[in-house]
Structure formats: structure tokens, C-alpha cells
Motif scaffolding. Structure first.
Motif, PDB file in Angstrom:
ATOM      1  N   MET A   1       6.298  -5.955   7.110  1.00  0.00           N
ATOM      2  CA  MET A   1       5.969  -6.649   8.316  1.00  0.00           C
ATOM      3  C   MET A   1       6.488  -8.016   8.338  1.00  0.00           C
ATOM      4  SD  MET A   1       2.173  -5.010   9.558  1.00  0.00           S
ATOM      5  CE  MET A   1       2.159  -3.502   9.494  1.00  0.00           C
ATOM      6  N   GLU A   2       6.164  -8.569   7.383  1.00  0.00           N
ATOM      7  CA  GLU A   2       6.531 -10.089   7.201  1.00  0.00           C
ATOM      8  C   GLU A   2       8.055 -10.277   7.078  1.00  0.00           C
ATOM      9  OE1 GLU A   2       6.188 -13.120   3.154  1.00  0.00           O
ATOM     10  OE2 GLU A   2       4.497 -11.967   3.741  1.00  0.00           O
ATOM     11  N   GLU A   3       8.656  -9.509   6.563  1.00  0.00           N
ATOM     12  CA  GLU A   3      10.035  -9.600   6.465  1.00  0.00           C
ATOM     13  C   GLU A   3      10.861  -9.261   7.759  1.00  0.00           C
ATOM     14  OE1 GLU A   3      11.397  -7.045   3.037  1.00  0.00           O
ATOM     15  OE2 GLU A   3      10.557  -8.539   1.530  1.00  0.00           O
ATOM     16  N   LEU A   4      10.184  -8.271   8.394  1.00  0.00           N
ATOM     17  CA  LEU A   4      10.712  -7.926   9.759  1.00  0.00           C
ATOM     18  C   LEU A   4      10.588  -8.989  10.775  1.00  0.00           C
ATOM     19  CD1 LEU A   4       9.595  -4.197   9.896  1.00  0.00           C
ATOM     20  CD2 LEU A   4      11.837  -4.822  10.039  1.00  0.00           C
TER      21      LEU A   4
ATOM     22  N   ILE B   1      -0.181   0.632  -0.780  1.00  0.00           N
ATOM     23  CA  ILE B   1       0.364   1.381   0.444  1.00  0.00           C
ATOM     24  C   ILE B   1       0.093   0.161   1.603  1.00  0.00           C
ATOM     25  CG2 ILE B   1       0.322   2.827   2.209  1.00  0.00           C
ATOM     26  CD1 ILE B   1      -0.937   4.752   0.185  1.00  0.00           C
ATOM     27  N   ALA B   2      -0.950  -0.458   1.665  1.00  0.00           N
ATOM     28  CA  ALA B   2      -1.300  -1.494   2.509  1.00  0.00           C
ATOM     29  C   ALA B   2      -0.615  -2.875   2.500  1.00  0.00           C
ATOM     30  CB  ALA B   2      -2.816  -1.883   2.504  1.00  0.00           C
ATOM     31  N   LEU B   3      -0.215  -3.254   1.093  1.00  0.00           N
ATOM     32  CA  LEU B   3       0.409  -4.513   0.746  1.00  0.00           C
ATOM     33  C   LEU B   3       1.918  -4.164   1.133  1.00  0.00           C
ATOM     34  CD1 LEU B   3      -1.327  -5.512  -2.764  1.00  0.00           C
ATOM     35  CD2 LEU B   3      -1.517  -6.291  -0.286  1.00  0.00           C
ATOM     36  N   GLY B   4       2.393  -2.982   0.567  1.00  0.00           N
ATOM     37  CA  GLY B   4       3.687  -2.593   1.023  1.00  0.00           C
ATOM     38  C   GLY B   4       4.184  -2.706   2.472  1.00  0.00           C
TER      39      GLY B   4
ATOM     40  N   ALA C   1      -7.859  -9.181  -3.367  1.00  0.00           N
ATOM     41  CA  ALA C   1      -8.029 -10.257  -2.428  1.00  0.00           C
ATOM     42  C   ALA C   1      -6.789 -10.278  -1.449  1.00  0.00           C
ATOM     43  CB  ALA C   1      -7.817 -11.617  -3.172  1.00  0.00           C
ATOM     44  N   GLU C   2      -5.540  -9.869  -2.176  1.00  0.00           N
ATOM     45  CA  GLU C   2      -4.310  -9.769  -1.097  1.00  0.00           C
ATOM     46  C   GLU C   2      -4.520  -8.645  -0.188  1.00  0.00           C
ATOM     47  OE1 GLU C   2      -0.723  -9.801  -3.792  1.00  0.00           O
ATOM     48  OE2 GLU C   2      -2.033 -10.480  -5.420  1.00  0.00           O
ATOM     49  N   VAL C   3      -5.177  -7.459  -0.683  1.00  0.00           N
ATOM     50  CA  VAL C   3      -5.286  -6.479   0.410  1.00  0.00           C
ATOM     51  C   VAL C   3      -6.242  -6.934   1.463  1.00  0.00           C
ATOM     52  CG1 VAL C   3      -6.142  -4.191   0.715  1.00  0.00           C
ATOM     53  CG2 VAL C   3      -5.030  -4.657  -1.535  1.00  0.00           C
ATOM     54  N   LEU C   4      -7.315  -7.593   1.123  1.00  0.00           N
ATOM     55  CA  LEU C   4      -8.341  -7.930   2.228  1.00  0.00           C
ATOM     56  C   LEU C   4      -7.684  -8.970   3.197  1.00  0.00           C
ATOM     57  CD1 LEU C   4     -11.303  -8.623   0.058  1.00  0.00           C
ATOM     58  CD2 LEU C   4     -11.364  -6.924   1.796  1.00  0.00           C
ATOM     59  N   ARG C   5      -6.829  -9.723   2.485  1.00  0.00           N
ATOM     60  CA  ARG C   5      -6.293 -10.823   3.303  1.00  0.00           C
ATOM     61  C   ARG C   5      -4.904  -9.933   4.255  1.00  0.00           C
ATOM     62  NH1 ARG C   5      -5.044 -14.010  -0.268  1.00  0.00           N
ATOM     63  NH2 ARG C   5      -2.973 -13.399  -0.762  1.00  0.00           N
ATOM     64  N   ALA C   6      -4.369  -9.098   3.875  1.00  0.00           N
ATOM     65  CA  ALA C   6      -3.284  -8.615   4.461  1.00  0.00           C
ATOM     66  C   ALA C   6      -4.003  -7.749   5.841  1.00  0.00           C
ATOM     67  CB  ALA C   6      -2.648  -7.355   3.655  1.00  0.00           C
TER      68      ALA C   6
ATOM     69  N   ILE D   1       7.616   0.034  -2.495  1.00  0.00           N
ATOM     70  CA  ILE D   1       6.566   0.817  -1.488  1.00  0.00           C
ATOM     71  C   ILE D   1       6.692   0.022  -0.136  1.00  0.00           C
ATOM     72  CG2 ILE D   1       4.111   0.886  -0.998  1.00  0.00           C
ATOM     73  CD1 ILE D   1       5.163   2.604  -3.355  1.00  0.00           C
ATOM     74  N   LYS D   2       7.311  -1.094  -0.091  1.00  0.00           N
ATOM     75  CA  LYS D   2       7.476  -1.491   1.369  1.00  0.00           C
ATOM     76  C   LYS D   2       8.436  -0.682   2.127  1.00  0.00           C
ATOM     77  CE  LYS D   2      11.269  -4.535   0.758  1.00  0.00           C
ATOM     78  NZ  LYS D   2      11.954  -5.990   0.572  1.00  0.00           N
ATOM     79  N   THR D   3       9.304   0.113   1.737  1.00  0.00           N
ATOM     80  CA  THR D   3      10.208   0.714   2.115  1.00  0.00           C
ATOM     81  C   THR D   3       9.646   1.978   3.379  1.00  0.00           C
ATOM     82  OG1 THR D   3      10.659   2.409   0.561  1.00  0.00           O
ATOM     83  CG2 THR D   3      11.884   0.339   0.696  1.00  0.00           C
ATOM     84  N   TRP D   4       8.423   2.145   3.051  1.00  0.00           N
ATOM     85  CA  TRP D   4       7.648   3.252   3.851  1.00  0.00           C
ATOM     86  C   TRP D   4       7.777   2.832   5.143  1.00  0.00           C
ATOM     87  CZ3 TRP D   4       3.397   3.886   6.745  1.00  0.00           C
ATOM     88  CH2 TRP D   4       2.342   2.840   6.598  1.00  0.00           C
ATOM     89  N   PHE D   5       7.109   1.554   5.415  1.00  0.00           N
ATOM     90  CA  PHE D   5       7.014   1.149   6.566  1.00  0.00           C
ATOM     91  C   PHE D   5       8.297   0.838   7.236  1.00  0.00           C
ATOM     92  CE2 PHE D   5       6.293  -1.962   9.839  1.00  0.00           C
ATOM     93  CZ  PHE D   5       5.322  -1.744  10.730  1.00  0.00           C
ATOM     94  N   LEU D   6       9.264   0.097   6.726  1.00  0.00           N
ATOM     95  CA  LEU D   6      10.684   0.051   7.350  1.00  0.00           C
ATOM     96  C   LEU D   6      10.836   1.429   7.723  1.00  0.00           C
ATOM     97  CD1 LEU D   6      11.921  -2.254   4.651  1.00  0.00           C
ATOM     98  CD2 LEU D   6      10.883  -3.010   6.458  1.00  0.00           C
ATOM     99  N   GLU D   7      10.831   2.460   7.211  1.00  0.00           N
ATOM    100  CA  GLU D   7      11.407   3.579   7.537  1.00  0.00           C
ATOM    101  C   GLU D   7      10.722   3.911   8.865  1.00  0.00           C
ATOM    102  OE1 GLU D   7      12.644   5.836   3.516  1.00  0.00           O
ATOM    103  OE2 GLU D   7      11.144   6.826   4.723  1.00  0.00           O
ATOM    104  N   VAL D   8       9.326   3.852   8.859  1.00  0.00           N
ATOM    105  CA  VAL D   8       8.234   4.346  10.141  1.00  0.00           C
ATOM    106  C   VAL D   8       9.041   3.226  11.451  1.00  0.00           C
ATOM    107  CG1 VAL D   8       6.207   3.846  11.103  1.00  0.00           C
ATOM    108  CG2 VAL D   8       6.367   4.922   8.878  1.00  0.00           C
ATOM    109  N   PHE D   9       9.117   1.986  11.024  1.00  0.00           N
ATOM    110  CA  PHE D   9       9.492   1.054  12.090  1.00  0.00           C
ATOM    111  C   PHE D   9      10.906   1.342  12.629  1.00  0.00           C
ATOM    112  CE2 PHE D   9      11.505  -2.899  13.429  1.00  0.00           C
ATOM    113  CZ  PHE D   9      10.493  -3.270  14.554  1.00  0.00           C
TER     114      PHE D   9
END
Length: 366
Positions: A226-229, A218-221, A285-290, A192-200
Motif C-alpha cells: 500500500m505504501e509503495e502504491l 501477511i499484514a506487513l506485506g 510493534a510494526e504489525v500494530l502500527r500497520a 510477501i507484499k506481492t499478494w496485495f499488489l496482485e489483489v489491487f
């Protein structure tokens, strides 16, 4: 390496485990986002501990990012509904099913509101894995037909989405089955994280991403990407994650507004946005934190606002299911409230195709 988000216990990459014995969710770490020469999602997944000969792929990823006017405003829309099975879930399912094959799993149980079940059924069919999909009895008929067409065994469960989860968990305890829940799977999030990598890569100046949130993948991905970038030195300022929930099912939005770290208990009502009607998000909890870590926020939308946005999207040539329309409704509401500056590059995420929900859409139009 897999590690528990609650107790830090570690597991091997090939261990057949979907959550920690302590009840905590698992995280897969140690793999960056540096693009390679692959195609689709796979160019961002170099180094994942998967058997290359066991990968299951149907060309997922590389979906369009288009600029479009909506309600008198312009934004960028990520058309992830143009995936092989008609939803963004294909990104995560390609990785999850590839891991299942690599680990030697031959029979899985999944629970879904529809899209994940369709995607799991398709990728299991392509990978030669037997699949049982449990869905709520109210799931759109188009999604149910799609699941059965792929050859999966469809099990309709009366009651709530949460009743469906519990039924699937019980079925997954059988010796011959593995509960391959996409909501719990850290492998799913890697896809799932790849969607934002494509956007970026296409729009590095992006300042806001507006996403529909139920379980929150989607939010967690996006947050994982972002963290990896940032770790790779490619991203300094994190774009805001702005999460949209239907007013009829908003446990995370209520928790966020109250300053809580866990989802609140709610009494869920029926909503057209069935794909995000999750009253008990397992990674809540992870979503709220993200969302907080990106200085983002939540917004809730009414059924009328969802259907109004759906109509506007259709008139712009974008035929999506109501869950996707919720994201567009949220974006419009955020702009109207001054929470998004019209000058800031903003991406609105469209997650599922309207063909899956034609029965519901036709019922509303009529």
C-alpha cells in the motif's frame, strides 16, 4: 539498502545480517511496486539488488482471486494456498533464498511452525543450499514429511514455538551456518507484499483485507505494498487491514484493544491454527502500527469458530488448513458485528492448503 527500524543503522544489500546488533528489525527500502513484464511475483520486484543468474523461482504468485459465498455473505477469497509448496510463504521464500544465493550463503538454519520450513526446504533444494529446519514437536506430520522429503534436516523441538526459535538461533550461531529466519528477514517481506499488489491489480476498489496474523508477515506485506502504491500515485485511500488471531494466542489483539504499541505477554493455549500461534511476534510493534495506519482492527476467534469456518470453506470447495479458516471465521464475525459493510469489496486471505494438516483435520472430524 538495509536500515534498522530501531536505531537507523544502515547495512549493505549483500551483508550477511539477519538483525541489527541493537536487536532491531531491518527494513529494505528504495524499491517500488511498478509492474514489469515478468511473471508471477517477479513482475513486481524490478530493481531488487539480486543477481539475476542466482534467482530461485518455481512459478510462485498469480494465485486465483475468486468471489465466493460463505455463511450467507459474499467476499473475494485470495487462494494463496495454491502455491508451489501449498502456502503463501513461497512468495517470500523465493526472494529470501534468491538473496541467500546471491550473497554466497551455502548453509541455513530456519525455525518454523511448518509452512515456512516446508517452503525454505523446497527453495533451498532448488537453489543448492543446505538447510536445517527446526519445528515445534507438535507440528502437523504432513508438514514434517514435506520438509524431510525436500532433503532438509528436520529438528523437532519439545516445548513452545518460542522454544523452537531459541534453539534455531543457537544453531545459527555456528560458523558454517546462517540463521535465515523468515520472520526477521526484510527480503522475505519484499516477496510477501506481492499478494496485495496482485489483489489491487485485479480489484482496485478493494476496501478491506482480512488476514490471519501470528508473526504478521501477511499484514506487513500488505502495508508495504500500500505504501509503495500510494507513493506511485496509484492509491489514495488505504484499504483497512483487519487482523485475525485465535483466542488461544492473541498477544497483538490484546495489545491493540488496550491501545499499546507492543505485544502483551500471554499464556498461550493449544490452537488448531498452529500457523499463527506466535506468542512473541518479533515485528509485533510494526504489525500494530500497520493495522492502525489503515484504520483497521483486530478480531479473535474461538476454536469452535475456526472449525465451523473450516467446514463451511470445505463445503464451498476450498480445502484449507485451520489457520486459513481462522481468517474466514474472523471475516464472518466482523460482518456479524457490523464492522464490515457487506457492500464494501472485501478480500479474505487463505494462506495454507489443507493437505498439510490432514492429520489434524481427520482427528477433528472423527
Amino acid at each position: 539498502m538495509l536500515s534498522c527500524m530501531r536505531c537507523s543503522r544502515q547495512f549493505g544489500d549483500r551483508e550477511i545480517v539477519w538483525r541489527c546488533p541493537c536487536g532491531g528489525t531491518l527494513r529494505l527500502s528504495g524499491y517500488g511496486a511498478a509492474p514489469s513484464d515478468g511473471r508471477g511475483i517477479w513482475r513486481y520486484l524490478r530493481g531488487l539488488p539480486l543477481d539475476a543468474s542466482r534467482i530461485v523461482s518455481m512459478g510462485e504468485g498469480d494465485t486465483p482471486l475468486i468471489e465466493c459465498r460463505f455463511g450467507g455473505r459474499a467476499a473475494w477469497f485470495k487462494l494463496d494456498y495454491l502455491a508451489p509448496t501449498g502456502s503463501y510463504k513461497d512468495r517470500g521464500m523465493a526472494v529470501l533464498v534468491s538473496w541467500l544465493r546471491s550473497a554466497g550463503v551455502t548453509h541455513v538454519v530456519e525455525d518454523s511452525s511448518g509452512n515456512a520450513g516446508s517452503s525454505m526446504a523446497a527453495y533451498c533444494a532448488a537453489g543448492g543450499i543446505a538447510c536445517d529446519v527446526y519445528v515445534p514437536d507438535y507440528t502437523s506430520s504432513g508438514k514434517c514429511v514435506q520438509i524431510e522429503a525436500y532433503g532438509a534436516r528436520l529438528v523437532r523441538v519439545p516445548g513452545t514455538r518460542e522454544d523452537t526459535t531459541r534453539a534455531a538461533e543457537r544453531a545459527g550461531q555456528e560458523r558454517t551456518s546462517f540463521y535465515a529466519s523468515h520472520n526477521w528477514s526484510p527480503w522475505f517481506l519484499q516477496g510477501i507484499k506481492t499478494w496485495f499488489l496482485e489483489v489491487f491489480d485485479a480489484l482496485p476498489e478493494v476496501r478491506n483485507v482480512v488476514v490471519p496474523v501470528g508473526q504478521g508477515s501477511i499484514a506487513l506485506g500488505a502495508r508495504l505494498a500500500m505504501e509503495e502504491l500510494r507513493a506511485a500515485g496509484r492509491l489514495e485511500r488505504l484499504p483497512r487491514i483487519l487482523a485475525v488471531q485465535p483466542a488461544h494466542c492473541d498477544p497483538l489483539a490484546r495489545a491493540f484493544e488496550a491501545g499499546l504499541d507492543e505485544p502483551v505477554r500471554i499464556e498461550k493455549k493449544e490452537t488448531a491454527a498452529e500457523g499463527i500461534a506466535s506468542a512473541e511476534p518479533v515485528r509485533g510493534a510494526e504489525v500494530l502500527r500497520a493495522v492502525r495506519e489503515t484504520d483497521g482492527g483486530f478480531v479473535t476467534v474461538s476454536e469452535a469458530e475456526i472449525w465451523s469456518a473450516h467446514s463451511s470453506l470445505c463445503h464451498a470447495g476450498l480445502y484449507v488448513e485451520p489457520t486459513s479458516a481462522a481468517a474466514a471465521a474472523g471475516w464472518d464475525k466482523l460482518c456479524g458485528a457490523g464492522r464490515i459493510d457487506a457492500a464494501e469489496p472485501t478480500v479474505v486471505y487463505l494462506s495454507g492448503i489443507g493437505l498439510k494438516a490432514t492429520d489434524k483435520i481427520a482427528g477433528h472430524v472423527q
